[in-house]
Design a protein around this motif. Structure first.
Motif, PDB file in Angstrom:
ATOM      1  N   LYS A 254      17.115  25.441  87.706  1.00  0.00           N
ATOM      2  CA  LYS A 254      17.691  24.255  87.087  1.00  0.00           C
ATOM      3  C   LYS A 254      18.046  23.214  88.141  1.00  0.00           C
ATOM      4  O   LYS A 254      17.749  22.029  87.980  1.00  0.00           O
ATOM      5  CB  LYS A 254      18.936  24.645  86.283  1.00  0.00           C
ATOM      6  CG  LYS A 254      19.621  23.475  85.598  1.00  0.00           C
ATOM      7  CD  LYS A 254      20.851  23.937  84.828  1.00  0.00           C
ATOM      8  CE  LYS A 254      21.551  22.762  84.158  1.00  0.00           C
ATOM      9  NZ  LYS A 254      22.759  23.205  83.405  1.00  0.00           N
ATOM     10  N   THR A 259      13.367  23.505  85.091  1.00  0.00           N
ATOM     11  CA  THR A 259      13.569  24.077  83.761  1.00  0.00           C
ATOM     12  C   THR A 259      12.902  23.261  82.649  1.00  0.00           C
ATOM     13  O   THR A 259      12.650  23.784  81.563  1.00  0.00           O
ATOM     14  CB  THR A 259      15.070  24.195  83.450  1.00  0.00           C
ATOM     15  OG1 THR A 259      15.697  22.919  83.673  1.00  0.00           O
ATOM     16  CG2 THR A 259      15.719  25.241  84.348  1.00  0.00           C
ATOM     17  N   ASN A 260      12.613  22.011  82.928  1.00  0.00           N
ATOM     18  CA  ASN A 260      12.024  21.157  81.883  1.00  0.00           C
ATOM     19  C   ASN A 260      10.638  20.647  82.254  1.00  0.00           C
ATOM     20  O   ASN A 260      10.195  19.614  81.741  1.00  0.00           O
ATOM     21  CB  ASN A 260      12.950  19.964  81.603  1.00  0.00           C
ATOM     22  CG  ASN A 260      14.289  20.396  81.035  1.00  0.00           C
ATOM     23  OD1 ASN A 260      14.347  21.229  80.137  1.00  0.00           O
ATOM     24  ND2 ASN A 260      15.366  19.822  81.565  1.00  0.00           N
ATOM     25  N   ALA A 267       5.896  26.458  80.045  1.00  0.00           N
ATOM     26  CA  ALA A 267       7.187  26.161  80.670  1.00  0.00           C
ATOM     27  C   ALA A 267       7.288  26.884  82.004  1.00  0.00           C
ATOM     28  O   ALA A 267       6.968  28.066  82.109  1.00  0.00           O
ATOM     29  CB  ALA A 267       8.322  26.574  79.744  1.00  0.00           C
TER      30      ALA A 267
END
Length: 424
Positions: A254, A259-260, A267
């Protein structure tokens, strides 16, 4: 006399064949208990939100899981030897699955610690130590390969569940996910355990190339030796290094902005975790097999140094999504082999008769590693506001342990084995 000899040869051949079926059943049991450790990182975010707790507080659960799994492993090994492999492994698998079902309804840190941490640790510990001890007995001639194969089951089991659990967390929520998968994994392990049994005498299944062994040492005798405590220190450092990564991966992913983002159409984080499970599983039989031929300490030195280099590259390229995913797998390729190299080295050194209980004492090093790899690493990041110090500690441990394996353990254990060798 001739008939009796032929019967013994037939029994030996049957045992040699049946041990491969035992290996398969053992791997399934290990796969069934792997998710509590290896998908834990997916639960840390939802748990901090649900319980209103900090990451460091939630990570205590992970440390409890590993500490209970490891610190009680000598007792668990004794219970397996005392009450039988089938019963104890069945109980361990059932308790491991139950821990998730109960943890799904935890509404406080205390209840989370008691369910996921306490019950999960005891259940997985019974299975892990019992299976490793069983396999080094079934495979005296391929000890590194066998220990690596079942350890691979533990390392790769979560590969099957990572994406389903990740998707279920998104679609159904944490409570439903933990309940469903707790039941499934508990039942799978319980069924597989019913096929396990103890081997006959080692000499009945050993291959002709096994020409010597060492005197069988009791745990009390083993604990008085310097070579054991050197292995214990090395195992602790390598465990710490790896657990700093496995228990914190979602958190630093993160912070690294991973994470995105999507990599290869998927993903980045669950893809990285899946690749990690594959590499973490493959490395165990691979390096176990190599160590059977190239030597335990030589293999340790190469693998541990390799992980240190890979982790350094991972940190320096942390802003690249593709390299983040790929190098995470390389890091795990250099870490997971500790679970095949150390138990096989220990049994080579102290004999097979007390292999389960003896390994239980060595496996306690994993518990110490979890303390530094879980909450202590989280606190280090919290106070420095950077993951660099965490990685620096892990890399240093890798390099130090590699040098200890080649320059200290190799000579010490060679002298020990020469002194205690007996004809097989």
């Amino acid at each position: 006399m001739i008939s009796k000899t032929l019967d013994l040869q037939a029994d030996s051949t049957a045992s040699a064949h049946s041990r491969w079926y035992q290996l398969v059943a053992a791997m399934v049991c290990m796969m069934a208990i792997s998710s509590p450790q290896y998908v834990w990182t997916l639960f840390t975010g939802p748990l901090t939100v649900k319980l209103g707790a900090s990451l460091a507080q939630v990570q205590i659960t992970f440390s409890l899981l590993i500490v209970l799994q490891t610190f009680f492993s000598p007792v668990q090994g004794f219970l397996v030897d005392r009450f039988g492999i089938k019963k104890l492994i069945a109980v361990g698998c059932a308790v491991s699955g139950l821990s998730w079902v109960l943890a799904a309804h935890a509404n406080s840190l205390t209840s989370l610690y008691l369910t996921y941490g306490l019950l999960g640790g005891l259940g997985t510990g019974i299975v892990y130590v019992g299976i490793i001890g069983l396999m080094v007995r079934w495979f005296p001639d391929r000890r590194g390969l066998a220990a690596g194969a079942v350890a691979a089951g533990y390392g790769m089991g979560a590969m099957i569940t990572t994406f389903p659990i990740s998707n279920s967390l998104r679609d159904a929520g944490m409570e439903s996910t933990m309940t469903t998968f707790g039941i499934i994994l508990g039942v799978v392990g319980l069924v597989a355990s019913q096929f396990l049994r103890q081997p006959p005498a080692a000499q009945e299944i050993a291959e002709p190339k096994v020409v010597s062994t060492v005197v069988d040492f009791t745990p009390k005798q083993m604990l008085k030796t310097k070579v054991f405590w050197l292995m214990f220190a090395m195992f602790t450092m390598m465990s710490t290094s790896g657990l700093m990564v496995t228990s914190q991966m979602a958190s630093f992913a993160k912070d690294f902005g991973m994470t995105n983002v999507m990599v290869f159409g998927m993903a980045a984080l669950p893809l990285a975790l899946t690749i990690d499970r594959i590499c973490n599983g493959l490395t165990r039989p691979l390096f176990g097999w190599i160590s059977d031929r190239w030597g335990r300490e030589n293999t340790m030195a190469f693998a541990f140094f390799f992980e240190g280099v890979a982790m350094t590259l991972w940190l320096t390229t942390s802003d690249n999504p593709v390299l983040f995913v790929l190098l995470s797998g390389v890091v795990f390729l250099g870490w997971g082999e500790i679970f095949s190299l150390f138990p096989s080295t220990l049994t080579d050194t102290f004999g097979t008769r007390n292999a389960t209980t003896n390994y239980g004492f060595l496996y306690m090093a994993q518990g110490i590693g979890s303390i530094f790899g879980g909450p202590v690493a989280a606190l280090l990041h919290q106070y420095t506001d950077s993951w660099t110090p965490v990685f620096a500690v892990a890399i240093s441990f890798d390099i130090i342990t590699a040098f200890l394996a080649f320059f200290v353990l190799k000579r010490m254990r060679s002298n020990w084995v020469a002194k205690n060798a007996v004809a097989a």
